[in-house]
Design a protein around this motif. Structure first.
Motif, PDB file in Angstrom:
ATOM      1  N   MET A   1       0.767  -1.025  -0.262  1.00 37.98           N
ATOM      2  CA  MET A   1      -0.041  -0.438   0.317  1.00 37.98           C
ATOM      3  C   MET A   1       1.084   1.447   0.091  1.00 37.98           C
ATOM      4  N   LYS A   2       0.482   3.139  -0.180  1.00 39.94           N
ATOM      5  CA  LYS A   2       1.111   3.322  -0.210  1.00 39.94           C
ATOM      6  C   LYS A   2       1.316   4.380   0.982  1.00 39.94           C
ATOM      7  N   ASP A  19       1.190  -3.799   3.318  1.00 38.40           N
ATOM      8  CA  ASP A  19      -0.488  -3.617   4.407  1.00 38.40           C
ATOM      9  C   ASP A  19      -0.804  -4.109   6.071  1.00 38.40           C
ATOM     10  N   ARG A  27      -9.859   1.016   5.365  1.00 37.30           N
ATOM     11  CA  ARG A  27      -9.775   1.894   4.110  1.00 37.30           C
ATOM     12  C   ARG A  27      -9.751   3.106   4.750  1.00 37.30           C
ATOM     13  N   GLU A 111      -2.679   4.620   2.533  1.00 38.35           N
ATOM     14  CA  GLU A 111      -4.116   2.984   2.334  1.00 38.35           C
ATOM     15  C   GLU A 111      -5.431   2.270   2.861  1.00 38.35           C
ATOM     16  N   TYR A 112      -4.529   1.962   4.453  1.00 36.74           N
ATOM     17  CA  TYR A 112      -4.765   1.237   5.198  1.00 36.74           C
ATOM     18  C   TYR A 112      -4.366   1.408   6.745  1.00 36.74           C
TER      19      TYR A 112
END
Length: 313
Positions: A1-2, A19, A27, A111-112
């Motif tokens: 993820m970013k 992640d 999210r 992102e998460y």
């Protein structure tokens, strides 16, 4: 993820950050930069990891099927729930806790993120994402009411016209006579338009006049001004967290018998209710929104004095 990651020295963008895998997975829809994030990037807390603790997001994985798909905000302190502090009901002070984006837990500039289900609060449809991202700092403003029962006749001074100072002024003005002291005319004008008294400077008539003074300056000098404004045996509430190691001379605190109250996280329920009912208005506080890869611009904008800068991961 970013993710936007802090390595203890500098911020960086990582497009392939791992992640999260444990707990309930959220999210992130929006995340806000606050003064604590700026201080952490300056060395406060000695933290390394993904920053960010003000967020609204959508649950994508949970042991509770009913929670999946729900919009949520989250309390940032994750307690062990086993120690004597937790047993006393002081879970936000658990000595073994992790804190989202602040202590031993990756945060919301990604992102998460992951949090236990018990930390999450479902957001009603009447509250937009741009409102919901303010729940955590608004809860910190409501915490003051948990610690100091205000009286209608009391005079309350709020030092600082930034993100937190604005929220505190709006909340406390519903219970006492508030005057906010700041350095930015446009921000003070916003409060004046909401019916809150505001001033660019401390006048001689203000010295020693206030029953309660809240330091939300984010500066190590805030306590000095607070001791000027508080009446003898008044209460000074400290909201500022700074990376500087300044030593304060507490002589006046002793002479005037001030009560010092440290204050940080607060109750989410009244914050959500205040946004849902429209009692507290925050939409005009959002300055701009950035993608995570523009983290440098976002932080510079936040440091320049913008009321609220958001990430949209």
């Amino acid at each position: 993820m970013k993710a936007v990651h802090f390595d203890g020295t500098s911020l960086g963008f990582n497009p392939e950050f791992p992640d999260p895998t444990d707990g309930t997975i959220v999210r992130v829809d929006l995340a806000g930069i606050c003064g604590t994030d700026i201080e952490i990037a300056s060395g406060y807390m000695g933290y390394k990891g993904v920053l960010g603790h003000e967020f609204v997001g959508t649950v994508v994985k949970s042991e509770s099927a009913a929670l999946v798909g729900q919009r949520v905000v989250g309390e940032i302190n994750v307690a062990c729930e086993r120690c004597h502090t937790c047993a006393a009901g002081l879970t936000r002070h658990c000595p073994h806790r992790s804190v989202l984006g602040i202590l031993n837990r990756n945060g919301a500039f990604a992102e998460y993120l992951s949090l236990p289900e018990r930390n999450l609060h479902v957001i009603p449809d009447s509250v937009s994402n741009h409102q919901a991202v303010f729940v955590e700092p608004l809860a910190a403003a409501f915490e003051i009411l948990e610690q100091v029962p205000l009286r209608p006749e009391w005079r309350v001074a709020v030092l600082g016209d930034g993100r937190l100072g604005q929220l505190i002024s709006m909340v406390l003005d519903r219970y006492s006579k508030v005057k906010c002291f700041g350095r930015h005319q446009d921000k003070l004008d916003r409060l004046e338009n909401l019916g809150v008294s505001a001033s660019m400077c401390i006048e001689s008539a203000d010295i020693g006049r206030f029953d309660v003074v809240v330091d939300a300056t984010g500066s190590s000098s805030g306590l000095i001004d607070a001791t000027k404004l508080a009446r003898p045996r008044g209460t000074i509430i400290l909201k500022s967290t700074t990376a500087s190691g300044s030593n304060h001379n507490l002589t006046q605190t002793i002479i005037n018998e001030f009560t010092l109250v440290g204050s940080r996280c607060g109750p989410f329920a009244p914050a959500i209710d205040a946004l849902s009912s429209g009692i507290i208005s925050v939409e005009d506080m959002v300055d701009c929104t950035y993608s995570l890869d523009r983290y440098g611009e976002a932080f510079e904008r936040a440091k320049s004095g913008a009321l609220k800068v958001l990430f949209a991961p």
